[in-house]
Scaffold this motif. Sequence first.
Motif, PDB file in Angstrom:
ATOM      1  N   MET A   1       0.839  -1.184   0.000  1.00  0.00           N
ATOM      2  CA  MET A   1       0.000   0.000   0.000  1.00  0.00           C
ATOM      3  C   MET A   1       0.885   1.250   0.000  1.00  0.00           C
ATOM      4  O   MET A   1       1.853   1.350   0.729  1.00  0.00           O
ATOM      5  N   VAL A   2       0.522   2.223  -0.816  1.00  0.00           N
ATOM      6  CA  VAL A   2       1.256   3.479  -0.927  1.00  0.00           C
ATOM      7  C   VAL A   2       0.732   4.448   0.126  1.00  0.00           C
ATOM      8  O   VAL A   2      -0.470   4.576   0.319  1.00  0.00           O
ATOM      9  N   THR A   3       1.634   5.128   0.828  1.00  0.00           N
ATOM     10  CA  THR A   3       1.245   6.119   1.824  1.00  0.00           C
ATOM     11  C   THR A   3       1.185   7.490   1.174  1.00  0.00           C
ATOM     12  O   THR A   3       2.144   7.924   0.534  1.00  0.00           O
ATOM     13  N   ALA A   4       0.053   8.172   1.333  1.00  0.00           N
ATOM     14  CA  ALA A   4      -0.108   9.513   0.768  1.00  0.00           C
ATOM     15  C   ALA A   4       0.687  10.524   1.586  1.00  0.00           C
ATOM     16  O   ALA A   4       0.828  10.366   2.798  1.00  0.00           O
ATOM     17  N   PRO A   5       1.189  11.563   0.953  1.00  0.00           N
ATOM     18  CA  PRO A   5       1.843  12.631   1.699  1.00  0.00           C
ATOM     19  C   PRO A   5       0.851  13.289   2.660  1.00  0.00           C
ATOM     20  O   PRO A   5      -0.354  13.175   2.485  1.00  0.00           O
ATOM     21  N   SER A   6       1.350  13.994   3.657  1.00  0.00           N
ATOM     22  CA  SER A   6       0.465  14.594   4.656  1.00  0.00           C
ATOM     23  C   SER A   6      -0.304  15.789   4.096  1.00  0.00           C
ATOM     24  O   SER A   6       0.117  16.425   3.136  1.00  0.00           O
ATOM     25  N   LEU A   7      -1.440  16.071   4.723  1.00  0.00           N
ATOM     26  CA  LEU A   7      -2.278  17.224   4.399  1.00  0.00           C
ATOM     27  C   LEU A   7      -2.330  18.138   5.617  1.00  0.00           C
ATOM     28  O   LEU A   7      -2.300  17.668   6.751  1.00  0.00           O
ATOM     29  N   ILE A   8      -2.449  19.422   5.398  1.00  0.00           N
ATOM     30  CA  ILE A   8      -2.603  20.374   6.497  1.00  0.00           C
ATOM     31  C   ILE A   8      -4.063  20.445   6.924  1.00  0.00           C
ATOM     32  O   ILE A   8      -4.386  20.479   8.099  1.00  0.00           O
ATOM     33  N   GLY A   9      -4.981  20.485   5.974  1.00  0.00           N
ATOM     34  CA  GLY A   9      -6.411  20.609   6.248  1.00  0.00           C
ATOM     35  C   GLY A   9      -7.062  21.482   5.197  1.00  0.00           C
ATOM     36  O   GLY A   9      -6.408  21.954   4.266  1.00  0.00           O
ATOM     37  N   PRO A  10      -8.363  21.736   5.339  1.00  0.00           N
ATOM     38  CA  PRO A  10      -9.073  22.548   4.340  1.00  0.00           C
ATOM     39  C   PRO A  10      -8.517  23.968   4.261  1.00  0.00           C
ATOM     40  O   PRO A  10      -8.171  24.560   5.278  1.00  0.00           O
ATOM     41  N   LEU A  11      -8.447  24.493   3.048  1.00  0.00           N
ATOM     42  CA  LEU A  11      -8.035  25.873   2.825  1.00  0.00           C
ATOM     43  C   LEU A  11      -9.191  26.690   2.258  1.00  0.00           C
ATOM     44  O   LEU A  11      -9.396  27.835   2.626  1.00  0.00           O
ATOM     45  N   GLU A  12      -9.939  26.055   1.354  1.00  0.00           N
ATOM     46  CA  GLU A  12     -11.081  26.714   0.727  1.00  0.00           C
ATOM     47  C   GLU A  12     -12.301  25.802   0.822  1.00  0.00           C
ATOM     48  O   GLU A  12     -12.175  24.587   0.737  1.00  0.00           O
ATOM     49  N   ILE A  13     -13.434  26.422   0.985  1.00  0.00           N
ATOM     50  CA  ILE A  13     -14.714  25.736   0.967  1.00  0.00           C
ATOM     51  C   ILE A  13     -15.537  26.447  -0.098  1.00  0.00           C
ATOM     52  O   ILE A  13     -15.569  27.679  -0.128  1.00  0.00           O
ATOM     53  N   ALA A  14     -16.197  25.709  -0.988  1.00  0.00           N
ATOM     54  CA  ALA A  14     -16.965  26.341  -2.063  1.00  0.00           C
ATOM     55  C   ALA A  14     -18.449  26.059  -1.926  1.00  0.00           C
ATOM     56  O   ALA A  14     -18.857  24.931  -1.651  1.00  0.00           O
ATOM     57  N   LEU A  15     -19.227  27.102  -2.104  1.00  0.00           N
ATOM     58  CA  LEU A  15     -20.672  27.012  -2.248  1.00  0.00           C
ATOM     59  C   LEU A  15     -21.022  27.697  -3.554  1.00  0.00           C
ATOM     60  O   LEU A  15     -20.226  28.478  -4.091  1.00  0.00           O
ATOM     61  N   TYR A  16     -22.209  27.434  -4.063  1.00  0.00           N
ATOM     62  CA  TYR A  16     -22.629  28.008  -5.325  1.00  0.00           C
ATOM     63  C   TYR A  16     -23.934  28.779  -5.138  1.00  0.00           C
ATOM     64  O   TYR A  16     -24.829  28.322  -4.432  1.00  0.00           O
ATOM     65  N   ALA A  17     -23.996  29.953  -5.756  1.00  0.00           N
ATOM     66  CA  ALA A  17     -25.167  30.818  -5.670  1.00  0.00           C
ATOM     67  C   ALA A  17     -25.244  31.664  -6.929  1.00  0.00           C
ATOM     68  O   ALA A  17     -24.248  32.297  -7.301  1.00  0.00           O
ATOM     69  N   GLU A  18     -26.387  31.679  -7.585  1.00  0.00           N
ATOM     70  CA  GLU A  18     -26.539  32.519  -8.764  1.00  0.00           C
ATOM     71  C   GLU A  18     -26.653  33.993  -8.382  1.00  0.00           C
ATOM     72  O   GLU A  18     -26.179  34.852  -9.109  1.00  0.00           O
ATOM     73  N   ASP A  19     -27.266  34.294  -7.240  1.00  0.00           N
ATOM     74  CA  ASP A  19     -27.401  35.674  -6.780  1.00  0.00           C
ATOM     75  C   ASP A  19     -26.265  35.981  -5.807  1.00  0.00           C
ATOM     76  O   ASP A  19     -26.378  35.796  -4.596  1.00  0.00           O
ATOM     77  N   LEU A  20     -25.147  36.446  -6.362  1.00  0.00           N
ATOM     78  CA  LEU A  20     -23.967  36.718  -5.538  1.00  0.00           C
ATOM     79  C   LEU A  20     -24.175  37.890  -4.589  1.00  0.00           C
ATOM     80  O   LEU A  20     -23.602  37.911  -3.496  1.00  0.00           O
ATOM     81  N   GLU A  21     -24.994  38.856  -4.976  1.00  0.00           N
ATOM     82  CA  GLU A  21     -25.264  40.000  -4.094  1.00  0.00           C
ATOM     83  C   GLU A  21     -25.985  39.538  -2.835  1.00  0.00           C
ATOM     84  O   GLU A  21     -25.630  39.929  -1.725  1.00  0.00           O
ATOM     85  N   ALA A  22     -27.005  38.697  -2.992  1.00  0.00           N
ATOM     86  CA  ALA A  22     -27.737  38.175  -1.826  1.00  0.00           C
ATOM     87  C   ALA A  22     -26.822  37.304  -0.979  1.00  0.00           C
ATOM     88  O   ALA A  22     -26.857  37.369   0.254  1.00  0.00           O
ATOM     89  N   ALA A  23     -25.989  36.500  -1.630  1.00  0.00           N
ATOM     90  CA  ALA A  23     -25.057  35.639  -0.888  1.00  0.00           C
ATOM     91  C   ALA A  23     -24.075  36.484  -0.087  1.00  0.00           C
ATOM     92  O   ALA A  23     -23.847  36.233   1.101  1.00  0.00           O
ATOM     93  N   ALA A  24     -23.487  37.494  -0.721  1.00  0.00           N
ATOM     94  CA  ALA A  24     -22.522  38.351  -0.023  1.00  0.00           C
ATOM     95  C   ALA A  24     -23.181  39.078   1.139  1.00  0.00           C
ATOM     96  O   ALA A  24     -22.607  39.173   2.227  1.00  0.00           O
ATOM     97  N   ALA A  25     -24.391  39.579   0.934  1.00  0.00           N
ATOM     98  CA  ALA A  25     -25.098  40.285   2.006  1.00  0.00           C
ATOM     99  C   ALA A  25     -25.360  39.353   3.192  1.00  0.00           C
ATOM    100  O   ALA A  25     -25.193  39.747   4.350  1.00  0.00           O
ATOM    101  N   PHE A  26     -25.738  38.119   2.930  1.00  0.00           N
ATOM    102  CA  PHE A  26     -25.995  37.148   3.994  1.00  0.00           C
ATOM    103  C   PHE A  26     -24.715  36.797   4.748  1.00  0.00           C
ATOM    104  O   PHE A  26     -24.659  36.856   5.975  1.00  0.00           O
ATOM    105  N   TRP A  27     -23.678  36.431   3.999  1.00  0.00           N
ATOM    106  CA  TRP A  27     -22.446  35.956   4.643  1.00  0.00           C
ATOM    107  C   TRP A  27     -21.684  37.064   5.352  1.00  0.00           C
ATOM    108  O   TRP A  27     -20.988  36.806   6.330  1.00  0.00           O
ATOM    109  N   THR A  28     -21.803  38.313   4.896  1.00  0.00           N
ATOM    110  CA  THR A  28     -21.159  39.412   5.613  1.00  0.00           C
ATOM    111  C   THR A  28     -22.087  39.972   6.684  1.00  0.00           C
ATOM    112  O   THR A  28     -21.676  40.151   7.826  1.00  0.00           O
ATOM    113  N   GLY A  29     -23.338  40.239   6.333  1.00  0.00           N
ATOM    114  CA  GLY A  29     -24.267  40.884   7.244  1.00  0.00           C
ATOM    115  C   GLY A  29     -24.785  40.011   8.363  1.00  0.00           C
ATOM    116  O   GLY A  29     -24.786  40.416   9.523  1.00  0.00           O
ATOM    117  N   VAL A  30     -25.205  38.781   8.045  1.00  0.00           N
ATOM    118  CA  VAL A  30     -25.767  37.886   9.058  1.00  0.00           C
ATOM    119  C   VAL A  30     -24.679  37.050   9.721  1.00  0.00           C
ATOM    120  O   VAL A  30     -24.627  36.940  10.949  1.00  0.00           O
TER     121      VAL A  30
END
Length: 142
Positions: A1-30
Motif C-alpha cells: 500500500m502506498v502512503t499519501a503525503p500529509s495534508l494540512i487541512g481545508p483551505l477553501e470551501i466552495a458554495l454556489y449561488a446565482e445571486d452573488l449579491e444576496a449571498a454576499a449580504a448574507f455571509w457578511t451581514g448575518v
Amino acid sequence: MVTAPSLIGPLEIALYAEDLEAAAAFWTGVMGLAEISRQPGRHVFLKIGAQVLLIFNPLATAHPPSAESRLPVPAHGATGSGHFCLAVRPEDLDPWRQHLETSGVEIEADFIWPQGGRSIYFRDPAGNSIELADPAIWPQLR
C-alpha cells in the motif's frame, strides 16, 4: 500500500449561488464574515477563520477559461443545494440561534446527536444547507 503525503487541512470551501449579491449580504451581514475579493457575476470570496469561503455563480464557472486567461482554473460548478458546517463552541449555539432568528433566518432543525454534540441547521439565500455544530458531533476527531 502506498502512503499519501500529509495534508494540512481545508483551505477553501466552495458554495454556489446565482445571486452573488444576496449571498454576499448574507455571509457578511448575518454571518459576520469579511469579504476578501469579488468578481461581479462570477464569485465572492470571504475570510472564515484561517480558511476562505468561495461562493461561485455556477453559471459563470461551469465553462472553462478562455485560452488567453492568465489563470487556467478548470471549469466547476454544482446544481442544487450544497451543505456546509461551521464549528461552534457549545455555549455559543444558543446565542447563534437567537441571532439567526432575530435576523429573520428560519431554523430548520436543532437537535443533539446520539454520540453527543448539537447542530443547528438553516439555509443561506441560495438554498444551501448550513449547519452550526459543536465539534463533539465527531468524537473520532477528539
